[in-house]
Design an enzyme around this catalytic site. Sequence first.
Site, PDB file in Angstrom:
ATOM      1  NE  ARG A  48      -1.144   2.339   2.928  1.00  0.00           N
ATOM      2  CZ  ARG A  48      -0.469   3.556   3.347  1.00  0.00           C
ATOM      3  NH1 ARG A  48      -0.327   4.775   2.625  1.00  0.00           N
ATOM      4  NH2 ARG A  48       0.043   3.671   4.558  1.00  0.00           N
ATOM      5  CG  ASP A  49       3.453   4.123   3.255  1.00  0.00           C
ATOM      6  OD1 ASP A  49       3.543   5.136   2.353  1.00  0.00           O
ATOM      7  OD2 ASP A  49       3.640   4.403   4.239  1.00  0.00           O
ATOM      8  CG  HIS A  51       3.598   4.523   9.225  1.00  0.00           C
ATOM      9  ND1 HIS A  51       3.136   3.411   8.368  1.00  0.00           N
ATOM     10  CD2 HIS A  51       3.878   5.410   8.302  1.00  0.00           C
ATOM     11  CE1 HIS A  51       3.435   3.628   7.169  1.00  0.00           C
ATOM     12  NE2 HIS A  51       3.967   4.864   7.101  1.00  0.00           N
ATOM     13  CG  HIS A  83       8.447   7.492   6.495  1.00  0.00           C
ATOM     14  ND1 HIS A  83       8.260   8.076   5.292  1.00  0.00           N
ATOM     15  CD2 HIS A  83       7.290   6.691   6.888  1.00  0.00           C
ATOM     16  CE1 HIS A  83       6.922   7.750   4.919  1.00  0.00           C
ATOM     17  NE2 HIS A  83       6.366   6.792   5.829  1.00  0.00           N
ATOM     18  CB  CYS A  96      10.840  10.717   1.315  1.00  0.00           C
ATOM     19  SG  CYS A  96      10.039  12.141   2.411  1.00  0.00           S
ATOM     20  CG  ASN A 152       6.964   3.554   4.014  1.00  0.00           C
ATOM     21  OD1 ASN A 152       6.473   4.098   4.861  1.00  0.00           O
ATOM     22  ND2 ASN A 152       6.774   3.664   2.558  1.00  0.00           N
TER      23      ASN A 152
HETATM   24 ZN    ZN Z   1       4.691   5.613   5.425  1.00  0.00          ZN
END
Ligand code: ZN
Length: 306
Positions: A12-13, A205, A207, A238, A247
Amino acid sequence: MTEILVSEVGPRDGLQSIKRIMPLEAKKRWIAAEAAAGVREIEVGSFVPPSLLPQMADTADLVAFARGIEGLKVVALVPNAKGAARAAEAGVHAMSIPFSMSETHSLKNLRKDHPAMLAEIAAVAEIAREAGIHFAVGLSTAFGCTMEGAISEDKVVRLAEQAAEAGAQEFSLSDTTGYADPAQVRRLVRKVRAAVGADKMTTLHLHNTRGLGLANVVAGLEEGITTFDASLGGLGGCPFAPGASGNLVTEDLVLMLNAMGLKTGIDLDRLLAVRQILAEALPGEPLYGFTPDAGPMLDYKQRLAA
Ligand code: ZN
């Protein structure tokens, strides 16, 4: 042994922030291979309109596929109640909605101010409750915003309280911009936990935009955080700093947690092999991580066995 849940968010991300569309069959191979390596939770996609994010158009198919993998918790992101209804229909085990602590970012990203987002969260919570689906709220840009700059910690606490009242069952603090540092992670986890309860403040979550990802994980661990999102190969980069890593890298996270004697249930060698699927499906796309280059630590398996 403390159990830590590594939640893979790459499908997803990672994929939503690159232009290229990964074929459905490659996504399925990726998800199946990570589950086989021991990953117990995967965010497989997001229920946004396909016209906005064509990369996520096959999310319902992926949910159906991933649900067939025994022991895997299938998560999807939903931007609003409409997406939540689609997610429920597709049969997700859990859904999460991003709630940007920066109102400027919220308006730009989802075209909603904070009161409108809280109304949306209440509507999603209702859909989730009726369908018996777990519902989490991701407090995004909680550690700072590229547009608004510093975000007041009191504001994060207040918005988390309001989201809990609206029906959020669980929270993650999201370092969307890569601004978090370990001291700030500690402070904010404590404050939000005091406001919504330890059972609800479970997830980070993070990064790795500025190389502080794993340091922030350790700060979270010391505060009792038990779930960490990460993306295989740090996929996604990013969005605010082209070329920078984004991430947290799943491989590096698993190496560290396993080496620390925490129980992830993930076999690092098998996880590292999954990168090949990404490299083949997305040629030329940068994949990040130190462990893949250096190889696992020689003694990490002995430590696990001890
Ligand atoms: Zn993220």
